[in-house]
Design an enzyme around this catalytic site. Structure first.
Site, PDB file in Angstrom:
ATOM      1  N   LYS A  99      28.284  61.153  14.601  1.00 54.74           N
ATOM      2  CA  LYS A  99      29.255  60.051  14.549  1.00 54.74           C
ATOM      3  C   LYS A  99      30.576  60.574  15.006  1.00 54.74           C
ATOM      4  CE  LYS A  99      27.474  58.864  10.218  1.00 54.74           C
ATOM      5  NZ  LYS A  99      27.805  58.274   8.912  1.00 54.74           N
ATOM      6  N   TRP A 149      43.376  76.759  16.189  1.00 58.86           N
ATOM      7  CA  TRP A 149      42.829  75.824  15.399  1.00 58.86           C
ATOM      8  C   TRP A 149      42.890  76.222  13.852  1.00 58.86           C
ATOM      9  CZ3 TRP A 149      37.224  74.400  14.246  1.00 58.86           C
ATOM     10  CH2 TRP A 149      36.860  72.960  13.357  1.00 58.86           C
ATOM     11  N   ASP A 217      35.808  60.889   4.829  1.00 61.73           N
ATOM     12  CA  ASP A 217      34.431  60.477   5.006  1.00 61.73           C
ATOM     13  C   ASP A 217      33.726  60.194   3.795  1.00 61.73           C
ATOM     14  OD1 ASP A 217      32.254  59.718   6.610  1.00 61.73           O
ATOM     15  OD2 ASP A 217      31.251  61.804   6.395  1.00 61.73           O
ATOM     16  N   LYS A 257      36.164  56.604   6.823  1.00 63.60           N
ATOM     17  CA  LYS A 257      35.099  55.681   6.735  1.00 63.60           C
ATOM     18  C   LYS A 257      35.345  54.849   5.594  1.00 63.60           C
ATOM     19  CE  LYS A 257      31.247  57.447   4.630  1.00 63.60           C
ATOM     20  NZ  LYS A 257      30.096  58.380   4.539  1.00 63.60           N
TER      21      LYS A 257
END
Length: 738
Positions: A99, A149, A217, A257
């Site tokens: 997703k 990162w 999420d 989400k």
């Protein structure tokens, strides 16, 4: 280039998107109006909610495992996850991984590389098991994005015993091997729904120049009341949004989400996001099961917290217990243009979901061979479409975040499939919840445990070989947190088993396991315990016995070299704290420190215990594992030392290094100070969790705790059944007398 030969059903699967058309009058109200009004719903959106729930109610009589098996087959994207895992060699490749990969390839989540200064900082809320992180790592490596990162993640701490084990994610293979990157807050729970967590998070990420991306999420199991999922999850969504707005840098992106967006609380959050970001999109990823309400809100171009500072401060002040009490914005303030746009959005996703549910119901009633063949072809086409459209490329394992996983509960095969197993229907679950405790017992709550009669020693044959490696005591840190009120989960036991045990303690009438036994399970006499111990003891060596005076007497009769440690009265009533009671932990640690002062090379040690469900007690067993050649256990032992459930046989002592002993003395002093002062704090952990999650040690504690709990449930079950029968006899006799 993407082929045009794919069926329209496949292409439309990955085009479920909506974008808010922002108007100039969409702006925040005065700060005084924020969180000042009562909730008032919009009738036109509530009608959509009612209509959707009517469709969902058609599933109430479907058994979850049957329905899940059916919808897994009808899911056109159902083969994508395993094929991507194989094709791309993707780390932690789950549905969430796919997703996020779809989202990051659809929207410009990451800032322009020219503005990065070679740095990318991301924050991932409610992230367990970590699939968004591993998906982003795959994207950066395969797309050759060259940047430094840095990431930080949050989730409910799977290792905190006060967290409910059945609402946490069991898969910890990434978490356990990247723990320094996870922030669980000042209370160590990982619960983001407090201002203390947000304050601590600011300190934890203070080395980041700016946060470029926040993902959230979060959710939890709403199977008990699926029609009110939006209401139940709103407080979490509010806290995720506020945390994002307080940490994200100007120009940054946010992925959240959510589920249905019919109610005033969700409408307000969507309006807030539209006012704080340049553009707001909603996407239902093709790899998200089409029949559920899940959508992802993608927000691009954050205005920065300085632009909303006063509003943000007021929202932050309501983190915690006040969440949801008042409406974020007054009902009348929301512009009609926004409400119309939002209604269009809700209607669009409502129609997609209801259409899928009705199609699945039709196929559930009858699926022809032609239907099956068509679904098979669409599932195969969806895999090819996904891999092409979202540029799925192979990544060698050397670029994974965890190349050689060493620890984690997920690596103990006994954990696989033990959590969140539901096979009943919604109606059956509601009927079960309505049962009284006696009805549950009468209808077989304890059936599997009542059959666990034992002839002798439980635990015989379960051994833990001592570790030859040195203790890395320089990494130890005495982690403190609020006192436990109960132990709800454990990394060292099946949480479903622990939940049954806790419910039996809460609902049942037994107060002490020592006062009740099973007539079909003869208690192991002291002579048998001694025989088990002597099988391990090296000839001629000293045995130090803690408590268990009957065992000491038998050993004395056999003229062994002995020592005896007084064992203070341990926690005798059955308690939801188990071995998490600070007073018990103080006693246990005191006994251990005394023992180390007396033990000599090659000696053996007999130690009664309640259990080892907590990180603290597991740490003590871990120390024993590093200073004895072999450890075993025997259960039950309450008749040998009152208030205990098992006894550890520790054989073949070799002295601990002085720094370790010094740390244990310091820990003992700290625990005594906290207990004597009735401090609200207790020591949660002193051996790093990474060490406690290693295979053989973890399996030994699993065996120990499971044996103790199953034995206890066996005894409690017999007692509860006998009590119910006795109560029925009393009622019957009373009726006959009348």
């Amino acid at each position: 280039m993407l082929s045009c030969d794919f069926p329209p059903e496949v292409q439309s699967l990955f085009e479920k998107r909506f974008t808010y058309k922002k108007e100039q009058d969409w702006s925040l109200p005065a700060t005084s109006e924020v969180l000042s009004a009562d909730h008032k719903e919009f009738s036109r959106l509530l009608s959509l909610k009612e209509s959707l729930n009517k469709v969902k109610n058609l599933l109430s009589d479907k058994k979850l495992d049957d329905w899940h098996r059916h919808t897994s087959f009808t899911n056109k994207a159902g083969r994508i996850v395993p094929e991507v895992r194989r094709h791309a060699n993707a780390e932690l490749c789950t549905q969430a991984w796919c997703k996020f990969h779809e989202i990051v390839n659809t929207y410009p989540l990451l800032p322009n590389t020219a503005l990065w200064s070679s740095e990318l900082n991301t924050l991932h809320l409610c992230e367990a098991p970590g699939a968004f992180i591993s998906s982003l790592n795959h994207y950066l490596k395969t797309q050759e994005v060259r940047c430094d990162w840095n990431w930080v993640a949050n989730t409910l701490n799977p290792y905190h015993e006060a967290n409910d084990g059945l609402v946490m994610i069991a898969d910890d293979r990434l978490i356990a091997n990247t723990l320094p990157w996870w922030y669980f807050g000042p209370d160590n729970t990982g619960d983001i729904m407090s201002i203390k967590y947000l304050d601590g998070l600011h300190r934890f990420i203070s080395n980041m120049s700016s946060v470029h991306l926040v993902t959230a999420d979060g959710s939890f199991d709403c199977q008990g009341n699926p029609g009110e999922q939006e209401t139940l999850v709103y407080p979490l969504h509010y806290c995720e949004v506020v945390t994002c707005l307080a940490t994200l840098g100007p120009g940054g992106s946010f992925v959240l989400k959510m589920f249905t967006l019919f109610q005033h609380s969700s409408i307000n959050l969507m309006y807030l996001l539209n006012c704080c970001f340049q553009t707001v999109h909603l996407i239902k990823p093709g790899t998200s099961k089409a029949g559920n309400s899940e959508v992802y809100v993608v927000c691009l171009g954050y205005v920065g917290k300085d632009a909303i500072q006063e509003h943000l401060e007021k929202m932050m002040a309501h983190l915690g217990a006040d969440v949801g009490v008042k409406s974020l914005f007054p009902h009348h303030f929301l512009p009609e243009s926004f409400l119309q746009c939002h209604q269009d959005c809700c209607t669009y996703f409502y129609e997609l979901q209801t259409q899928t549910i009705l199609e699945n119901l039709q196929l559930f009633a009858h699926m022809s061979e032609e239907d099956k063949l068509q679904l098979k072809l669409l599932r195969e086409a969806s895999v090819s479409y996904y891999i092409q459209k979202f540029q799925i490329a192979y990544m060698p394992k050397k670029h994974w975040l965890v190349r050689k996983p060493q620890v984690g509960c997920s690596f103990n095969t006994r954990w696989v499939g033990t959590r969140n197993r539901r096979t009943d229907t919604y109606n059956e679950r509601k009927q079960l919840e309505a049962l009284s405790w006696p009805e549950k017992v009468s209808q077989g709550y304890f059936t599997s445990f009542l059959e666990d009669h034992v002839d002798g020693d439980l635990g015989r044959g379960c051994f833990l070989e001592g570790s030859n490696c040195e203790l890395r005591h320089e990494d130890w840190y005495d982690l403190q947190g609020p006192r436990h009120s109960r132990i709800q989960s454990s990394s060292f036991c099946d949480c479903d088993l622990l939940k049954k045990y806790n419910e039996s303690i809460e609902q049942g009438s037994i107060v002490s396991l020592a006062s009740f036994s099973c007539p079909s399970c003869p208690l192991q006499p002291a002579e048998d315990v001694v025989s088990s111990l002597l099988e391990l003891v090296q000839n001629g060596h000293h045995v130090l016995v803690c408590g268990a005076y009957p065992v000491f007497e038998v050993l004395h009769q056999r003229q062994l070299s002995l020592g005896f440690l007084e064992c203070p009265p341990l926690q005798q009533p059955v308690s939801l704290l188990h071995d998490g009671d600070p007073a018990y932990q103080q006693q246990l640690l005191s006994v251990i420190v005394q023992a180390f002062q007396q033990l000599q090379e090659g000696d053996s040690f007999l130690l009664p215990v309640l259990s080892s469900l907590t990180r603290f007690t597991a740490g003590i067993v871990y120390v024993l594992c590093h200073c004895f050649q072999i450890i075993s256990f025997s259960c039950p032992t309450s008749h040998l030392t009152c208030g205990t459930n098992a006894v550890l046989f520790c054989c073949g002592y070799h002295p601990l290094p002085s720094p370790v002993l010094q740390h244990l003395h310091h820990l003992k002093q700290l625990v005594e100070e906290l207990v004597s002062s009735a401090s609200p704090q207790q020591v949660l952990e002193f051996v790093p969790m990474e060490e406690l999650l290693k295979g053989p040690f973890l399996e030994f504690l699993w065996d120990l705790n499971s044996t103790i709990i199953r034995r206890s449930l066996h005894v409690i079950g017999l007692h509860e059944q006998e009590k119910i029968l006795s109560d029925k006899r009393s009622v019957r006799d009373s009726g006959e007398q009348k």
